[in-house]
Design a protein around this motif. Sequence first.
Motif, PDB file in Angstrom:
ATOM      1  N   GLY A 119       0.856  -1.188   0.000  1.00  0.00           N
ATOM      2  CA  GLY A 119       0.000   0.000   0.000  1.00  0.00           C
ATOM      3  C   GLY A 119       0.886   1.230   0.000  1.00  0.00           C
ATOM      4  N   SER A 120       0.269   2.386  -0.113  1.00  0.00           N
ATOM      5  CA  SER A 120       1.067   3.611  -0.219  1.00  0.00           C
ATOM      6  C   SER A 120       1.572   4.120   1.125  1.00  0.00           C
ATOM      7  N   SER A 121       0.906   3.762   2.219  1.00  0.00           N
ATOM      8  CA  SER A 121       1.266   4.341   3.524  1.00  0.00           C
ATOM      9  C   SER A 121       2.726   4.159   3.934  1.00  0.00           C
ATOM     10  N   PRO A 122       3.312   2.953   3.779  1.00  0.00           N
ATOM     11  CA  PRO A 122       4.686   2.794   4.267  1.00  0.00           C
ATOM     12  C   PRO A 122       5.763   3.222   3.272  1.00  0.00           C
ATOM     13  N   LEU A 169       5.333 -10.914   4.564  1.00  0.00           N
ATOM     14  CA  LEU A 169       4.275 -10.008   4.117  1.00  0.00           C
ATOM     15  C   LEU A 169       2.982 -10.255   4.888  1.00  0.00           C
ATOM     16  N   LEU A 170       2.169  -9.205   4.929  1.00  0.00           N
ATOM     17  CA  LEU A 170       0.878  -9.290   5.608  1.00  0.00           C
ATOM     18  C   LEU A 170      -0.160 -10.047   4.802  1.00  0.00           C
ATOM     19  N   ASP A 171      -0.137  -9.814   3.476  1.00  0.00           N
ATOM     20  CA  ASP A 171      -1.278 -10.284   2.689  1.00  0.00           C
ATOM     21  C   ASP A 171      -0.902 -10.413   1.218  1.00  0.00           C
ATOM     22  N   GLU A 172      -1.827 -10.950   0.455  1.00  0.00           N
ATOM     23  CA  GLU A 172      -1.583 -11.161  -0.978  1.00  0.00           C
ATOM     24  C   GLU A 172      -2.912 -11.373  -1.688  1.00  0.00           C
ATOM     25  N   SER A 197       1.140  -8.083  -7.707  1.00  0.00           N
ATOM     26  CA  SER A 197       1.138  -9.009  -6.569  1.00  0.00           C
ATOM     27  C   SER A 197       2.004  -8.374  -5.496  1.00  0.00           C
ATOM     28  N   TYR A 198       1.593  -8.549  -4.243  1.00  0.00           N
ATOM     29  CA  TYR A 198       2.301  -7.846  -3.163  1.00  0.00           C
ATOM     30  C   TYR A 198       3.751  -8.306  -3.055  1.00  0.00           C
ATOM     31  N   ARG A 199       4.007  -9.558  -3.450  1.00  0.00           N
ATOM     32  CA  ARG A 199       5.391 -10.036  -3.437  1.00  0.00           C
ATOM     33  C   ARG A 199       6.247  -9.192  -4.382  1.00  0.00           C
ATOM     34  N   GLY A 205      -0.626  -0.586   7.493  1.00  0.00           N
ATOM     35  CA  GLY A 205      -1.390   0.577   7.043  1.00  0.00           C
ATOM     36  C   GLY A 205      -2.804   0.387   7.549  1.00  0.00           C
ATOM     37  N   ILE A 206      -3.693   1.259   7.175  1.00  0.00           N
ATOM     38  CA  ILE A 206      -5.104   1.087   7.564  1.00  0.00           C
ATOM     39  C   ILE A 206      -5.967   1.439   6.363  1.00  0.00           C
ATOM     40  N   GLY A 207      -6.963   0.635   6.100  1.00  0.00           N
ATOM     41  CA  GLY A 207      -7.871   0.908   4.988  1.00  0.00           C
ATOM     42  C   GLY A 207      -8.896   1.965   5.386  1.00  0.00           C
ATOM     43  N   ALA A 208      -9.551   2.545   4.401  1.00  0.00           N
ATOM     44  CA  ALA A 208     -10.566   3.567   4.669  1.00  0.00           C
ATOM     45  C   ALA A 208     -11.682   3.003   5.547  1.00  0.00           C
ATOM     46  N   GLY A 228     -11.162   0.807   7.945  1.00  0.00           N
ATOM     47  CA  GLY A 228     -10.584   0.327   9.201  1.00  0.00           C
ATOM     48  C   GLY A 228      -9.905  -1.024   9.105  1.00  0.00           C
ATOM     49  N   HIS A 229      -9.712  -1.546   7.883  1.00  0.00           N
ATOM     50  CA  HIS A 229      -9.059  -2.850   7.801  1.00  0.00           C
ATOM     51  C   HIS A 229      -7.553  -2.734   8.026  1.00  0.00           C
ATOM     52  N   ILE A 230      -6.966  -3.803   8.549  1.00  0.00           N
ATOM     53  CA  ILE A 230      -5.506  -3.940   8.560  1.00  0.00           C
ATOM     54  C   ILE A 230      -5.186  -5.254   7.875  1.00  0.00           C
ATOM     55  N   GLN A 277     -15.725  -1.623  -1.613  1.00  0.00           N
ATOM     56  CA  GLN A 277     -15.001  -0.374  -1.345  1.00  0.00           C
ATOM     57  C   GLN A 277     -13.487  -0.597  -1.460  1.00  0.00           C
ATOM     58  N   THR A 278     -13.011  -1.676  -0.887  1.00  0.00           N
ATOM     59  CA  THR A 278     -11.566  -1.938  -0.947  1.00  0.00           C
ATOM     60  C   THR A 278     -11.133  -2.201  -2.381  1.00  0.00           C
ATOM     61  N   ARG A 279     -11.959  -2.916  -3.131  1.00  0.00           N
ATOM     62  CA  ARG A 279     -11.593  -3.168  -4.533  1.00  0.00           C
ATOM     63  C   ARG A 279     -11.544  -1.843  -5.301  1.00  0.00           C
ATOM     64  N   ASP A 285     -10.962   1.126  -3.968  1.00  0.00           N
ATOM     65  CA  ASP A 285      -9.788   1.867  -3.478  1.00  0.00           C
ATOM     66  C   ASP A 285      -8.508   1.372  -4.150  1.00  0.00           C
ATOM     67  N   ASN A 286      -8.428   0.076  -4.368  1.00  0.00           N
ATOM     68  CA  ASN A 286      -7.178  -0.493  -4.902  1.00  0.00           C
ATOM     69  C   ASN A 286      -7.133  -0.533  -6.423  1.00  0.00           C
ATOM     70  N   ALA A 287      -8.234  -0.130  -7.059  1.00  0.00           N
ATOM     71  CA  ALA A 287      -8.257  -0.144  -8.531  1.00  0.00           C
ATOM     72  C   ALA A 287      -7.191   0.782  -9.105  1.00  0.00           C
ATOM     73  N   ARG A 288      -6.771   1.784  -8.316  1.00  0.00           N
ATOM     74  CA  ARG A 288      -5.745   2.713  -8.830  1.00  0.00           C
ATOM     75  C   ARG A 288      -4.438   1.994  -9.158  1.00  0.00           C
ATOM     76  N   PHE A 289      -4.223   0.861  -8.511  1.00  0.00           N
ATOM     77  CA  PHE A 289      -3.007   0.098  -8.811  1.00  0.00           C
ATOM     78  C   PHE A 289      -3.183  -0.795 -10.045  1.00  0.00           C
ATOM     79  N   PHE A 290      -4.416  -0.890 -10.529  1.00  0.00           N
ATOM     80  CA  PHE A 290      -4.714  -1.751 -11.679  1.00  0.00           C
ATOM     81  C   PHE A 290      -5.248  -0.896 -12.832  1.00  0.00           C
ATOM     82  N   ALA A 329      -8.119  11.224   4.280  1.00  0.00           N
ATOM     83  CA  ALA A 329      -9.006  10.074   4.053  1.00  0.00           C
ATOM     84  C   ALA A 329      -8.861   9.031   5.161  1.00  0.00           C
ATOM     85  N   LYS A 330      -7.769   9.110   5.923  1.00  0.00           N
ATOM     86  CA  LYS A 330      -7.553   8.125   6.991  1.00  0.00           C
ATOM     87  C   LYS A 330      -7.977   8.655   8.363  1.00  0.00           C
ATOM     88  N   ALA A 331      -8.439   9.902   8.419  1.00  0.00           N
ATOM     89  CA  ALA A 331      -8.746  10.495   9.723  1.00  0.00           C
ATOM     90  C   ALA A 331      -9.838   9.713  10.469  1.00  0.00           C
TER      91      ALA A 331
HETATM   92  C1  GLP Z   1      -4.591  -2.279   1.281  1.00  0.00           C
HETATM   93  C2  GLP Z   1      -3.662  -3.316   1.968  1.00  0.00           C
HETATM   94  C3  GLP Z   1      -3.374  -2.919   3.384  1.00  0.00           C
HETATM   95  C4  GLP Z   1      -3.107  -1.438   3.383  1.00  0.00           C
HETATM   96  C5  GLP Z   1      -4.384  -0.698   3.160  1.00  0.00           C
HETATM   97  C6  GLP Z   1      -4.211   0.804   2.976  1.00  0.00           C
HETATM   98  O1  GLP Z   1      -5.676  -2.819   0.663  1.00  0.00           O
HETATM   99  N1  GLP Z   1      -4.077  -4.671   1.940  1.00  0.00           N
HETATM  100  O2  GLP Z   1      -2.292  -3.684   3.896  1.00  0.00           O
HETATM  101  O3  GLP Z   1      -2.606  -1.042   4.627  1.00  0.00           O
HETATM  102  O4  GLP Z   1      -5.128  -1.288   2.129  1.00  0.00           O
HETATM  103  O5  GLP Z   1      -3.607   1.111   1.771  1.00  0.00           O
HETATM  104  P1  GLP Z   1      -2.876   2.472   1.483  1.00  0.00           P
HETATM  105  O6  GLP Z   1      -1.691   2.502   2.390  1.00  0.00           O
HETATM  106  O7  GLP Z   1      -2.482   2.420   0.051  1.00  0.00           O
HETATM  107  O8  GLP Z   1      -3.844   3.541   1.792  1.00  0.00           O
END
Ligand code: GLP
Length: 265
Positions: free
Chosen positions: A41-44, A69-72, A83-85, A136-139, A141-143, A164-166, A168-173, A206-208
């Motif tokens: 994700g972009s946060s770190p 890694l946390l996830d994939e 892919s997160y790897r 990181g944290i999703g909009a 509240g996911h980790i 919503q998460t899909r 949010d992440n479409a920007r990477f696709f 957006a994370k507030a």
């Molecule tokens: C993603 C990842 C999370 C990440 C979160 C926030 O979907 N699976 O690990 O922390 O959503 O992403 P970003 O840091 O790009 O806002």
Amino acid sequence: MEVVLLPTPADCGQVVADAVQAALTGAAGPPAPAVIGLATGSSPLLAYRELVRRHREEGLSFAAVEAFLLDEYVGLPAGHPESYREVIRRELTDAVGIDPARVHGPDGSAPDPLAAATAYEERLRAAGPVAVQLLGIGANGHIGFNEPGSSLGSRTRVKTLTEQTRADNARFFGGDVDAVPRHVLTQGLGTILRAEHLVLVATGAAKAAPVAAAVEGPLTASVPASVLQLHPHVTVVVDEAAGSRLERAGHYRYVLEHKLADQGW
Ligand code: GLP
């Protein structure tokens, strides 16, 4: 939980890099390979850039590091650029010289994702506790990819993403929501809690709301990041925008200002 409110995202990157460095170079030096937990994700990203700089300019060594890694995503072929790897290889591990054989993630391309989840959980257990886990944290509240409703004691498993998460992440696709996989493998909330030090970083307005809910709201599976309230060593690193809805912001600043010299992160 320590909340570190800082003026800019770059300041956040410095503190997160400090926390990782502390895990690599602890007082007596790590006795065994340091195990670190990485997030995508972009946060770190600013923290990763700073770690790369410290590696190149200050000789910070990652030679004895095992990274998890946390996830994939499920279903992206091995080597897919999103892919997160691959992402973590590009953003950090190649640049700091971590051997790819020492970078571990759930195998999202496995024919049996359920078995891949169990195998990853076992692998993490065998590697010993993760010294520092970045989050990181999703909009919502996911980790990791633990979407709202995730069991607070969950282990690595297959999850279905919210729309919503899909989105949010479409920007990477390339902005194509349909290209974002529906299923993922993620460390569970119970898995994440086994790490010795959890460092959550969030920047931007957006994370507030999710940050405030996670830090000051009730402990609830509806805000998966609120599970951090159960952990004995958590550092939440936020910039002004991401911390703008924290009611105790004044107190967090006061604590930071009066931190004892050897308190560390
Ligand atoms: C993603 C990842 C999370 C990440 C979160 C926030 O979907 N699976 O690990 O922390 O959503 O992403 P970003 O840091 O790009 O806002």
